[in-house]
Design an enzyme around this catalytic site. Structure first.
Site, PDB file in Angstrom:
ATOM      1  CG  ASP A   1     -34.057  -3.931 -14.426  1.00 24.01           C
ATOM      2  OD1 ASP A   1     -34.082  -4.996 -14.565  1.00 24.01           O
ATOM      3  OD2 ASP A   1     -34.970  -3.192 -14.128  1.00 24.01           O
TER       4      ASP A   1
ATOM      5  NE  ARG B   1     -48.111 -13.052 -15.945  1.00 25.86           N
ATOM      6  CZ  ARG B   1     -48.230 -13.340 -17.187  1.00 25.86           C
ATOM      7  NH1 ARG B   1     -49.721 -14.032 -17.314  1.00 25.86           N
ATOM      8  NH2 ARG B   1     -47.660 -13.491 -18.173  1.00 25.86           N
TER       9      ARG B   1
ATOM     10  CG  ASP C   1     -34.018  -8.464 -17.081  1.00 29.59           C
ATOM     11  OD1 ASP C   1     -34.789  -9.271 -17.237  1.00 29.59           O
ATOM     12  OD2 ASP C   1     -34.198  -7.286 -16.664  1.00 29.59           O
TER      13      ASP C   1
ATOM     14  N   GLY D   1     -37.926  -8.483 -11.849  1.00 32.27           N
ATOM     15  CA  GLY D   1     -37.198  -9.906 -12.115  1.00 32.27           C
ATOM     16  C   GLY D   1     -38.084 -10.855 -11.532  1.00 32.27           C
TER      17      GLY D   1
ATOM     18  CG  ASP E   1     -39.759  -6.947 -18.562  1.00 33.17           C
ATOM     19  OD1 ASP E   1     -40.263  -6.494 -19.780  1.00 33.17           O
ATOM     20  OD2 ASP E   1     -40.200  -7.986 -18.260  1.00 33.17           O
TER      21      ASP E   1
HETATM   22  C1  G6P Z   1     -39.832  -9.833 -15.693  1.00 28.08           C
HETATM   23  C2  G6P Z   1     -40.126  -8.345 -14.962  1.00 28.08           C
HETATM   24  C3  G6P Z   1     -41.045  -8.683 -13.720  1.00 28.08           C
HETATM   25  C4  G6P Z   1     -42.250  -9.472 -14.180  1.00 28.08           C
HETATM   26  C5  G6P Z   1     -41.675 -11.020 -14.889  1.00 28.08           C
HETATM   27  C6  G6P Z   1     -42.905 -11.921 -15.523  1.00 28.08           C
HETATM   28  O1  G6P Z   1     -38.760 -10.504 -14.747  1.00 28.08           O
HETATM   29  O2  G6P Z   1     -39.026  -7.869 -14.380  1.00 28.08           O
HETATM   30  O3  G6P Z   1     -41.475  -7.509 -13.123  1.00 28.08           O
HETATM   31  O4  G6P Z   1     -43.115  -9.962 -13.418  1.00 28.08           O
HETATM   32  O5  G6P Z   1     -40.699 -10.506 -16.024  1.00 28.08           O
HETATM   33  O6  G6P Z   1     -43.590 -11.146 -16.462  1.00 28.08           O
HETATM   34  P1  G6P Z   1     -44.837 -11.572 -17.344  1.00 28.08           P
HETATM   35  O7  G6P Z   1     -44.784 -10.710 -18.731  1.00 28.08           O
HETATM   36  O8  G6P Z   1     -44.634 -12.988 -17.714  1.00 28.08           O
HETATM   37  O9  G6P Z   1     -45.846 -11.230 -16.373  1.00 28.08           O
HETATM   38 MG    MG Z   2     -35.510  -6.305 -15.342  1.00 27.53          MG
END
Ligand code: G6P
Ligand code: MG
Length: 210
Positions: free
Chosen positions: A169, A48, A8, A45, A10
């Site tokens: 995470d 958006r 993963d 995870g 972020d």
């Molecule tokens: C990851 C993060 C989430 C986030 C998602 C979409 O999974 O953990 O917190 O909402 O990505 O991210 P983006 O950059 O497309 O908004």
């Molecule tokens: Mg993550």
């Protein structure tokens, strides 16, 4: 036998999970919607759009699809502003050294992230060309806990799911790994999640598991 590792992004490779929090917080404060770090944990995870739905549970009015789109755009603009300040220094030496060591052991390495900003982030931190595969929010139709993003990553690596570790995470990410038949490693917020097959407190511990 483990032949590949899907990471993963972020909150695992870099601390963009904190930037996600700050951007959502600013958006929510601006609209007078209550938001805190506890609610933020549920967004790990999660896509958006699904994240916004969770945040709007605390809103005292209904938002139209158009308004939701505007809120997501605002959040992503704020988020990208934070990303623009990122450099190679935003990857720790521990993460970088471990990735190189895993590569030297002959393992194939991929990213499996729901984020549509994955390539932007990887390029800011100097890792765009490092991985053998990138599966991200731009090529999936279902977000974690659905395993699609990891299944696509394993496909790019040409490995069977059962021969890959997923490092996560997010509880939603561990659930996705389990659903896809992957071996899972929980780190950070997922380091005490009971469904994680292995639980680690620091990134370099991955070396001991392969
Ligand atoms: C990851 C993060 C989430 C986030 C998602 C979409 O999974 O953990 O917190 O909402 O990505 O991210 P983006 O950059 O497309 O908004
Ligand atoms: Mg993550």
């Amino acid at each position: 036998e483990i032949k590949g590792i899907i990471f993963d992004l972020d909150g695992v490779i870099c601390s963009t999970d904190e930037y996600h929090y700050q951007a959502w917080k600013k958006m929510a404060d601006h609209d007078g919607i209550y938001f805190d770090r506890k609610i933020n944990e549920r967004l790990r995870g999660v896509s958006r759009a699904a994240s916004l739905e969770i945040i709007l549970e605390k809103a005292d009015k209904q938002y139209s699809d158009e308004e939701k789109l505007a809120l997501m755009t605002k959040k992503n603009d704020l988020y990208k502003e934070l990303l623009s300040a990122m450099t190679e220094a935003d990857v720790s030496k521990e993460v970088l050294d471990t990735l190189k060591e895993l590569r030297a052991k002959g393992l194939k390495l991929a990213i499996g992230s729901s984020s549509q900003n994955t390539k932007l982030i990887l390029s800011r931190i100097g890792l765009l060309d490092f991985f053998d595969g990138i599966s991200d929010g731009t090529i999936i139709s279902q977000s974690k806990p659905n395993p699609e993003v990891f299944i696509k990553a394993a496909g790019i690596l040409q490995l069977k799911n059962e021969n890959c570790f997923v490092v996560e995470d997010a509880e939603a990410g561990i659930d996705a790994a389990v659903a896809g038949g992957f071996h899972s490693i929980g780190i950070g917020s997922a380091s005490s999640y009971e469904k994680a097959e292995h639980k680690i407190n620091s990134f370099r511990e991955i070396i001991n598991l392969v």
